[in-house]
Enzyme design. Structure first.
Site, short mmCIF file in Angstrom:
data_model
loop_
_atom_site.label_atom_id
_atom_site.label_comp_id
_atom_site.label_asym_id
_atom_site.label_seq_id
_atom_site.Cartn_x
_atom_site.Cartn_y
_atom_site.Cartn_z
N PRO A 2 35.86 35.41 41.47
CA PRO A 2 34.68 35.17 40.75
C PRO A 2 35.04 33.96 39.66
CG PRO A 2 35.35 37.52 40.06
CD PRO A 2 36.30 36.77 41.11
N GLU A 3 34.19 33.23 39.47
CA GLU A 3 34.22 32.11 38.56
C GLU A 3 33.78 32.49 37.30
OE1 GLU A 3 36.06 29.01 38.71
OE2 GLU A 3 36.61 30.15 40.59
N HIS A 96 31.39 63.07 32.21
CA HIS A 96 32.23 62.91 31.18
C HIS A 96 31.28 62.52 30.21
CE1 HIS A 96 35.42 64.53 33.53
NE2 HIS A 96 35.18 63.77 34.34
#
Length: 281
Positions: A2-3, A96
DNA sequence: AGTTCAACCTTCACGC
DNA sequence: TGCGTGAA
DNA sequence: GTTGAAC
């Protein structure tokens, strides 16, 4: 890959939901989730109630939300397994779930979820716009205040090995063991390469590698190694993760086919390609 | 001063 | 099936 | 991933 700027996705994701909202209630479900700097869960909750979230900032593995009133912020350290989630208040508690913030508008909660309790949240003063406990942490390569020339100068003045420098939070933040190995592979650098021998273009290449790896990880919600670690969408980043060297011992390098090697370094694992990343003499 | 190492925790994958 | 170990 | 103690 991804850019840029992937970081903005994360930041906007936080800002979009959180900024300008008044905290109705803070609930601490695990005492260690707010360890340090505060007397206890009750005071933590009391001091947050009624405050308004002003913005959302990020530095490495830290996220913080400046609050109305005093020069204070809610600081979250994600550690290795921590996540700051924005979820519908109706959503059942995560397994959690450690800290839960409800808002007056009845909109989505802000939830701190952390399997291993290495991370934590805290209320802390801001000094020059940065939480006091992380004042010594250098900017990460996605921050506007990250100065490439300054980083280059300090890096070469270190006289140490490049991976050691990458893991030094006072020099550059956001780069952990996995990201360091991946970035070094991209830049074709051996972990033991002395920093003072690095050329300016090589450092630029390395930083580009760091941003590529870090950006990809941020897109998936930060820390996401095991399938059990989920991202901001509650989905695992496990399957679309694309690690080139980390954890790939004996598997072929995607560039040259040479089996990836694993070495012990700094009390942890280091993975690299023996051919692409020649050991310095 | 620089470096290594264990501790902080919970969970899961693995071998026996 | 479970128990200990290593790894995240 | 971070901290602080031990070589």
């Amino acid at each position: 890959m991804p850019e840029l700027p992937e970081v903005e996705v994360v930041r906007r994701g936080l800002a979009q939901w959180v900024v300008g909202r008044e905290i109705a209630d803070a609930e601490v479900l695990h005492p260690r989730a707010i360890r340090r700097h505060l007397p206890g869960a009750d005071e933590f909750a009391a001091r947050l109630k009624g405050r308004t979230v002003l913005s959302a900032e990020r530095r490495g593995k830290y996220l913080w939300l400046p609050l109305s009133g005093a020069e204070e912020a809610l600081l979250a350290h994600l550690g290795m397994s921590g996540q700051l989630l924005v979820v519908d208040p109706q959503t059942p508690p995560e397994r959690h779930l450690r800290v839960r913030l409800r808002f007056e508008d009845g909109g989505p909660d802000l939830r701190f979820v952390d399997q291993r309790t290495f991370g934590h949240v805290m209320l802390t003063p801001l000094v020059h716009g940065v939480p006091e406990p992380i004042a010594h942490i250098a900017p990460d390569p996605f921050e506007e205040s990250f100065d490439e020339a300054e980083f280059t100068r300090r890096l070469r003045a270190r006289h140490t090995e490049i991976k050691r420098a990458l893991l030094d939070q006072s020099l550059i933040s956001g780069v952990g063991n996995i990201y360091a190995d991946e970035a070094l592979w991209i830049a074709r650098l051996h972990w033991a390469r002395p920093t003072e021998t690095l050329t300016r273009p090589k450092i630029v290449e390395l930083l580009a590698g760091v941003r590529t790896v870090m950006g990809a990880a941020l897109l998936q919600g930060g820390t996401s190694f095991d399938a059990l670690y989920v991202n901001v969408n509650g989905e695992s980043g496990y399957f679309d993760r694309s690690l080139e060297v980390y954890g790939r011992r004996d598997l072929p390098c995607s560039r040259c086919g040479t089996p990836i090697r694993r070495e012990a370094f700094m009390n942890r694992s280091s993975y690299s390609c023996p051919k692409c990343q020649r050991k310095p003499r």
